[in-house]
Enzyme design. Structure first.
Site, PDB file in Angstrom:
ATOM      1  N   GLY A  18       0.827  -1.201   0.000  1.00 49.37           N
ATOM      2  CA  GLY A  18       0.000   0.000   0.000  1.00 49.37           C
ATOM      3  C   GLY A  18       0.857   1.246   0.000  1.00 49.37           C
ATOM      4  CB  VAL A  25       1.700  -0.326   4.154  1.00 53.36           C
ATOM      5  CG1 VAL A  25       1.502  -1.529   5.071  1.00 53.36           C
ATOM      6  CG2 VAL A  25       1.127   0.925   4.808  1.00 53.36           C
ATOM      7  CG  ASP A 141      -7.264  10.582   6.764  1.00 50.43           C
ATOM      8  OD1 ASP A 141      -8.185  11.068   6.059  1.00 50.43           O
ATOM      9  OD2 ASP A 141      -6.259  10.038   6.281  1.00 50.43           O
TER      10      ASP A 141
END
Length: 778
Positions: A18, A25, A141
């Site tokens: 990711g 990630v 977020d």
């Protein structure tokens, strides 16, 4: 960062899974423990940054990472470790099996998800937010890509603490000339857009945006231009959800629209309030199965590849040949109570158990200790041929390691099913083969040895378990260091087993040493530190140091309530210990109030018939009886007997304990005929189920004798007292406190019968035995 790079001397980065505004990630292997993890690497701190900025950033990162690591909730991603490597800050997290909500919508060709799944997701996210908001942590977020749906149906929120870090440091993009942090515009609250004060209600707004999208297939404001989206959030009422999907329940539409109120004070007060609304309306929110409609029909998922949406900590599952959601509606319990372990005290068992990813049914057994990419198919013969003698240990094959990992996982599964004997056999065999293939101090070998000790402890072989845990703690200290969390976990199990063996002073010494190390390396409020302090408080009470025990347990309960929430199981188990110690101190009014608090919280979280709830209610009855409120205690025990009988059956040990309490309070109300009849019945069942010399059986016999004495039937009472005394002497020894108490009962009975010479002689014998016991003589 390059492929297969080793960072921190421990984490092998394998592949990027990711990317986002703050970094990447990676899927990685923790080579110390041989398990898969996810490593989030923030953007490198290069020379272009001001040194003061870099210093502040590093300190902020450490603080926020500690915050993230302190969160202990089923609905929040676990952070294992954090640090810095070559100027790159990194976080190590659990590697999850599942899909984020953004991917699930993509798999479903952006059709909305089934209503029962939307409601389940809403309830679980609300529960997780309620917990984190109680800790004073706002996500800032929240979006579909940060909410994971795991393969077992659980939902986890990712990036707590780190999202705030990104906003504060300025990693997120900004609108030119406005100074407004963009974040993810489709899910930003009006106060975020306007640069106003942001609190927990901003997360509720973002959750409303997420629920709107997964319920309808589109965000509440879906314009192409980012500024138009922001203006929509700030100024435009959202279109009602049922304009997109007519079959949505009106109650659900109202909940989501309330979350999307422009003014924070017009939204639900907090996530607890939201969760209560969802739970209370489940009967109208959750249909019997997936709904079909023009916008709601289910489709076969596509390829399910990772997209530009950041998928943190995700081990992506391949799409399956069935609709993406087919789960049944969940029950009324909150999501974090699923698979909860019960028990009065959290002594060494909650912390060290290691979560094992759900196996892929198509791939055979896999496990957390697998160090190769290959997994053993079900047809592999689980046998091991020792390698030929060699001065240097040969490298074991990936196939062998995969087989052993699968067997280790199978042993863990047997333990979770309560089949401890079988689990022990599996772990012993795997430990022997791992030791031969990898060496005695390899983390995998020690992990198997640890599980061997755990199964020995659970099957009553405490002395053998102590030796095994000692061996593991020594090996881990050599390999990982004396203060490594895994070393401390093994030592904490040693202390638990010492307590089981009645060696409370030694247990106290080990717990105190482990606690000092945990406070030094993890801080005073880390969950593992608090667990150790709880254990130490428990041990202090067994040493008779009741005031110290009370103060420590009281402090731990307060810390857990602050960090985990007042209704969290760990908070309640410590509060239970507080109440127990208050009772031991004779402070029964305070004990009663505390037991009531525990019982009420467990009723809310677990339901009125859960074993932990019933255990707390039993202690309420004890406290009422001690305060002379036997009428209330009697009614409580009648209800408790009915509940225990309904849940566990009439012959269960806890049902009989409740009946025993009922009989005791009948006696306190001078209803001695009824009390004796109840004690005889309970004693007969205990003798049949547990045996004639079991401590519980003998307690019932003594209760019969007490009642007979109050009825003036002293000869009958004496015969029962003598039976209890003989049995206790045979089982416990002549100078055991319970044996001496029975002999004292016998002497008092002799007095009542006028047999004073025999009574005096028996009193003298009891006094001599007590003196010998107190001086340690023979």
């Amino acid at each position: 960062m390059g492929d297969t790079r080793l960072i921190h001397g421990r984490y092998r980065l394998l592949e990027v899974i990711g990317r986002g505004g703050m970094g990447e990630v990676w899927r990685a292997t923790d080579e110390s423990l041989g398990r898969g993890v996810a490593v989030k690497c923030l953007k490198p701190l290069g020379p272009q940054h001001d040194p003061n900025f870099v210093r502040v950033l590093r300190e902020r990162f450490r603080r926020e990472a500690r915050v993230a690591a302190s969160l202990q909730h089923r609905g929040v991603t676990v952070v294992h470790d954090f640090g810095e490597s070559d100027g790159t800050l990194f976080l190590v997290m659990e590697l999850l099996e599942g899909r984020n909500l953004s991917q699930l919508l993509e798999d479903n060709k952006h059709h909305p998800l089934p209503v029962h799944d939307v409601v389940d997701i809403a309830e679980q996210v609300a529960d997780a937010l309620a917990y984190t908001h109680r800790q004073g942590i706002v996500h800032r977020d929240l979006k579909p890509a940060n909410i994971m749906r795991l393969s077992d149906g659980a939902v986890k929120i990712c990036d707590f603490g780190i999202a705030r870090l990104g906003a504060d440091i300025g990693f997120t993009s900004r609108l030119t000339g406005t100074g407004i942090a963009m974040g993810t515009p489709h899910y930003m609250s009006p106060e975020q857009i306007s640069g106003g004060h942001v609190d927990h209600r901003s997360d509720l707004y973002s959750l409303g945006c997420v629920l709107y999208e997964i319920a309808t297939g589109v965000p509440p404001f879906d314009q192409d231009d980012a500024w138009a989206v922001l203006v929509g959030h700030r100024d435009t009422p959202p279109e009602p959800l049922r304009h997109h999907r007519a079959e949505l329940p009106a109650t659900f539409e109202r909940i989501v629209l309330d979350l999307l109120a422009k003014a924070p004070e017009q939204r639900p007060a907090d996530a607890d309030d939201l969760r209560r609304r969802i739970t209370g309306a489940r009967h109208v929110l959750t249909p019997a199965g997936p709904l079909a409609g023009s916008n709601g029909s289910l489709t076969t998922p596509g390829t399910g590849h990772l997209t530009g949406h950041h998928a943190p900590y995700l081990h992506a599952l391949p799409p399956q040949p069935q609709p993406p959601y087919t789960s049944a509606p969940v029950g009324h319990l909150p999501a974090w109570t699923r698979s909860m372990t019960s028990g009065r005290r959290a002594v060494g068992t909650a912390g060290p158990r290691t979560a094992v990813p759900a196996p892929d049914p198509a791939a055979g057994l896999t496990g957390e200790w697998t160090t190769a990419t290959a997994t053993a198919p079900p047809s592999v013969v689980l046998a091991f041929t020792p390698p030929p003698p060699s001065r240097e240990r040969p490298t074991p094959s990936p196939e062998l390691l995969a087989v052993l990992a699968g067997r280790h996982s199978a042993g863990l599964s047997l333990g979770r099913l309560g089949r401890w004997e079988e689990a022990g056999e599996v772990h012993r065999a795997v430990a022997a083969e791992r030791e031969h293939a990898l060496g005695p101090d390899h983390p995998d070998t020690l992990a198997s040895r640890y599980e061997v000790g755990f199964t020995l402890s659970r099957t009553g072989r405490a002395a053998d378990a102590l030796r095994e845990f000692g061996r593991v703690s020594e090996g881990r200290a050599r390999v990982l260091g004396p203060d490594h969390p895994d070393t401390l976990t093994a030592r904490q199990e040693m202390a638990y087993v010492l307590g089981r063996l009645g060696r409370h002073f030694e247990a106290h010494q080990v717990y105190a040493s482990v606690l000092a190390a945990r406070e030094r390396t993890m801080g005073p409020d880390h969950p593992d530190t608090l667990r150790c302090r709880h254990n130490l408080a428990f041990t202090l009470s067994r040493l008779g140091r009741l005031e110290e025990s009370y103060r420590m347990a009281h402090d731990v309960a307060g810390s857990r309530a602050r960090l985990l929430g007042p209704d969290h199981p760990d908070t309640l188990v410590t509060l239970y210990e507080v109440a127990y110690t208050l009772g031991q101190l004779g402070r029964w009014t305070e004990a009663l109030r505390t037991y009531h608090e525990v019982a009420a919280a467990r009723t809310r979280a677990l339901g009125p018939d859960h074993p932990d709830t019933l255990a707390a209610r039993y202690e309420v009855g004890i406290s009422l009886g001690r305060l002379g409120r036997s009428h209330e205690a009697l009614e409580l025990y009648r209800d408790l007997v009915a509940a225990r009988t309904r849940v566990h059956g009439p012959d269960d040990a806890e049902t009989l304990r409740a009946r025993h309490g009922l009989g005791v309070n009948l006696g306190r109300l001078a209803r001695w005929e009824e009390a004796v009849a109840e004690a005889r019945e309970v004693g007969a069942i205990r003798e049949r189920v547990l045996g004639p010399d079991h401590p519980d059986t003998l307690v019932s016999c003594r209760e019969v004798a007490v009642g007979l004495g109050w009825l003036g039937r002293w000869s009958d009472a004496l015969a029962v007292y003598q039976r209890v005394a003989r049995a206790r002497e045979r089982v416990l020894g002549p100078d055991h406190p319970d044996t001496l108490a029975s002999r004292n009962d016998e002497a008092q009975c002799l007095e009542q019968l006028g047999r004073h010479t025999e009574a005096v002689e028996l009193y003298r014998q009891v006094a001599a035995l007590r003196e010998r016991r107190s001086t340690g003589g023979s």
